[in-house]
Write a protein that holds these residues in place. Structure first.
Motif, PDB file in Angstrom:
ATOM      1  N   UNK A   1       0.668  -1.121   0.062  1.00 40.39           N
ATOM      2  CA  UNK A   1      -0.083  -0.019  -0.106  1.00 40.39           C
ATOM      3  C   UNK A   1       0.840   1.169  -0.108  1.00 40.39           C
ATOM      4  N   UNK A   2       1.990   1.011  -0.419  1.00 40.64           N
ATOM      5  CA  UNK A   2       2.924   2.328  -0.264  1.00 40.64           C
ATOM      6  C   UNK A   2       3.734   2.355  -1.576  1.00 40.64           C
ATOM      7  N   UNK A   3       4.273   3.605  -1.888  1.00 38.63           N
ATOM      8  CA  UNK A   3       5.070   4.019  -3.010  1.00 38.63           C
ATOM      9  C   UNK A   3       6.254   4.855  -2.622  1.00 38.63           C
ATOM     10  N   UNK A   4       7.340   4.540  -2.903  1.00 36.71           N
ATOM     11  CA  UNK A   4       8.361   5.437  -2.586  1.00 36.71           C
ATOM     12  C   UNK A   4       8.231   6.945  -3.540  1.00 36.71           C
ATOM     13  N   UNK A   5       8.456   7.695  -2.835  1.00 34.65           N
ATOM     14  CA  UNK A   5       8.178   9.124  -3.591  1.00 34.65           C
ATOM     15  C   UNK A   5       9.370  10.157  -3.701  1.00 34.65           C
ATOM     16  N   UNK A   6      10.444   9.686  -3.004  1.00 35.73           N
ATOM     17  CA  UNK A   6      11.627  10.594  -2.821  1.00 35.73           C
ATOM     18  C   UNK A   6      12.849   9.731  -2.058  1.00 35.73           C
ATOM     19  N   UNK A   7      14.050  10.165  -2.061  1.00 30.45           N
ATOM     20  CA  UNK A   7      14.926   9.650  -1.266  1.00 30.45           C
ATOM     21  C   UNK A   7      16.142  10.690  -0.706  1.00 30.45           C
ATOM     22  N   UNK A   8      16.745  10.712   0.341  1.00 31.31           N
ATOM     23  CA  UNK A   8      17.809  11.491   0.606  1.00 31.31           C
ATOM     24  C   UNK A   8      19.037  10.653   1.230  1.00 31.31           C
ATOM     25  N   UNK A   9      20.198  10.949   0.611  1.00 30.80           N
ATOM     26  CA  UNK A   9      21.391  10.259   0.966  1.00 30.80           C
ATOM     27  C   UNK A   9      22.183  11.195   1.841  1.00 30.80           C
ATOM     28  N   UNK A  10      22.518  10.886   3.153  1.00 29.65           N
ATOM     29  CA  UNK A  10      23.460  11.531   4.024  1.00 29.65           C
ATOM     30  C   UNK A  10      24.698  10.762   4.238  1.00 29.65           C
ATOM     31  N   UNK A  11      25.891  11.486   4.044  1.00 32.02           N
ATOM     32  CA  UNK A  11      27.307  11.050   4.289  1.00 32.02           C
ATOM     33  C   UNK A  11      28.021  12.036   4.985  1.00 32.02           C
ATOM     34  N   UNK A  12      29.468  11.562   5.263  1.00 30.53           N
ATOM     35  CA  UNK A  12      30.586  12.195   5.329  1.00 30.53           C
ATOM     36  C   UNK A  12      30.898  13.332   4.390  1.00 30.53           C
ATOM     37  N   UNK A  13      31.029  14.453   4.895  1.00 30.67           N
ATOM     38  CA  UNK A  13      31.737  15.444   3.862  1.00 30.67           C
ATOM     39  C   UNK A  13      32.792  15.178   3.202  1.00 30.67           C
ATOM     40  N   UNK A  14      32.669  15.419   1.780  1.00 29.49           N
ATOM     41  CA  UNK A  14      33.670  14.898   0.635  1.00 29.49           C
ATOM     42  C   UNK A  14      34.864  15.761   1.056  1.00 29.49           C
ATOM     43  N   UNK A  15      34.822  16.720   1.283  1.00 23.30           N
ATOM     44  CA  UNK A  15      36.074  17.758   1.599  1.00 23.30           C
ATOM     45  C   UNK A  15      36.737  17.345   2.692  1.00 23.30           C
ATOM     46  N   UNK A  16      38.073  17.232   2.888  1.00 24.87           N
ATOM     47  CA  UNK A  16      39.076  16.751   3.809  1.00 24.87           C
ATOM     48  C   UNK A  16      38.962  17.947   4.877  1.00 24.87           C
ATOM     49  N   UNK A  17      38.331  19.249   4.575  1.00 31.81           N
ATOM     50  CA  UNK A  17      38.773  20.266   5.364  1.00 31.81           C
ATOM     51  C   UNK A  17      37.519  20.529   6.227  1.00 31.81           C
ATOM     52  N   UNK A  18      36.712  19.737   5.826  1.00 31.79           N
ATOM     53  CA  UNK A  18      35.590  19.934   7.078  1.00 31.79           C
ATOM     54  C   UNK A  18      35.457  18.605   7.958  1.00 31.79           C
ATOM     55  N   UNK A  19      35.168  19.051   9.246  1.00 31.37           N
ATOM     56  CA  UNK A  19      35.097  18.013  10.325  1.00 31.37           C
ATOM     57  C   UNK A  19      34.235  16.688   9.864  1.00 31.37           C
ATOM     58  N   UNK A  20      35.072  15.774   9.609  1.00 32.27           N
ATOM     59  CA  UNK A  20      34.390  14.408   9.323  1.00 32.27           C
ATOM     60  C   UNK A  20      33.592  13.662  10.621  1.00 32.27           C
ATOM     61  N   UNK A  21      34.167  14.294  11.729  1.00 33.30           N
ATOM     62  CA  UNK A  21      33.287  13.458  13.043  1.00 33.30           C
ATOM     63  C   UNK A  21      31.932  14.101  13.402  1.00 33.30           C
ATOM     64  N   UNK A  22      31.741  15.104  12.941  1.00 32.23           N
ATOM     65  CA  UNK A  22      30.671  16.030  13.812  1.00 32.23           C
ATOM     66  C   UNK A  22      29.731  16.884  12.562  1.00 32.23           C
ATOM     67  N   UNK A  23      30.069  16.757  11.194  1.00 34.25           N
ATOM     68  CA  UNK A  23      29.186  17.398  10.265  1.00 34.25           C
ATOM     69  C   UNK A  23      28.775  16.219   9.382  1.00 34.25           C
TER      70      UNK A  23
ATOM     71  N   UNK B   1       9.890  13.048  -6.569  1.00 30.03           N
ATOM     72  CA  UNK B   1       9.025  12.864  -7.674  1.00 30.03           C
ATOM     73  C   UNK B   1       8.758  14.509  -7.741  1.00 30.03           C
ATOM     74  N   UNK B   2       8.581  14.994  -9.109  1.00 28.80           N
ATOM     75  CA  UNK B   2       7.968  16.278  -9.302  1.00 28.80           C
ATOM     76  C   UNK B   2       6.713  16.684  -8.884  1.00 28.80           C
ATOM     77  N   UNK B   3       5.685  15.364  -8.820  1.00 26.74           N
ATOM     78  CA  UNK B   3       4.259  15.430  -8.586  1.00 26.74           C
ATOM     79  C   UNK B   3       3.810  15.512  -7.172  1.00 26.74           C
ATOM     80  N   UNK B   4       4.920  15.443  -6.228  1.00 28.41           N
ATOM     81  CA  UNK B   4       4.654  15.539  -4.760  1.00 28.41           C
ATOM     82  C   UNK B   4       4.083  16.825  -4.354  1.00 28.41           C
TER      83      UNK B   4
END
Length: 138
Positions: free
Chosen positions: A22-44, A53-56
């Motif tokens: 009874x469900x349809x996936x309408x979107x997704x978010x991907x979170x990860x550690x910052x790509x830049x090594x200049x940014x705090x990798x433990x706390x950001x 989807x554009x119709x949401x």
């Protein structure tokens, strides 16, 4: 974290083959550690991908950002900041971030301005990006 819509809304958005119970996936978010090594990798954490989807309904992305922040706070209390980028090449201005009370930190020009001058390299986003930040708490 999952965000689902009702079967009634699903009928308008998804084909029969896409329906999952009874469900349809309408979107997704991907979170990860910052790509830049200049940014705090433990706390950001960085929002590396966000697609809906554009119709949401309007404001769904901002609503989901708030839900994601609430979810991140519980298992990751050491996370003190969130960042995301909006690409002007895709005509993004960061509206979803501003609606969730993120603030614009900077405008960046591509660090890869010489990217396409090298053999075999093309179609890389060389546009300006807007960088946004927010703490995960309310």
């Amino acid at each position: 974290m999952e965000f689902w819509i009702s079967m009634q809304e699903t009928a308008e958005l998804c084909t029969e083959a896409e329906l999952s119970g009874e469900k349809c996936l309408v979107g997704a978010m991907l979170w990860g550690w910052p790509v830049s090594p200049k940014i705090d990798q433990k706390h950001i954490l960085e929002l590396t991908r966000c697609c809906f989807l554009d119709v949401i309904p309007p404001n769904t992305e901002s609503f989901c950002l708030a839900k994601a922040r609430a979810w991140i706070r519980k298992p990751k209390p050491e996370i003190k900041g969130l960042i995301a980028y909006a690409s002007t090449a895709e005509r993004h201005r960061g509206t979803i971030y501003l609606a969730d009370r993120w603030f614009k930190v900077s405008e960046t020009k591509s660090a890869y301005s010489s990217w396409e001058s090298r053999p075999g390299r093309a179609n890389h986003d060389l546009s300006r990006n807007f960088k946004f930040a927010r703490n995960p708490s309310n």
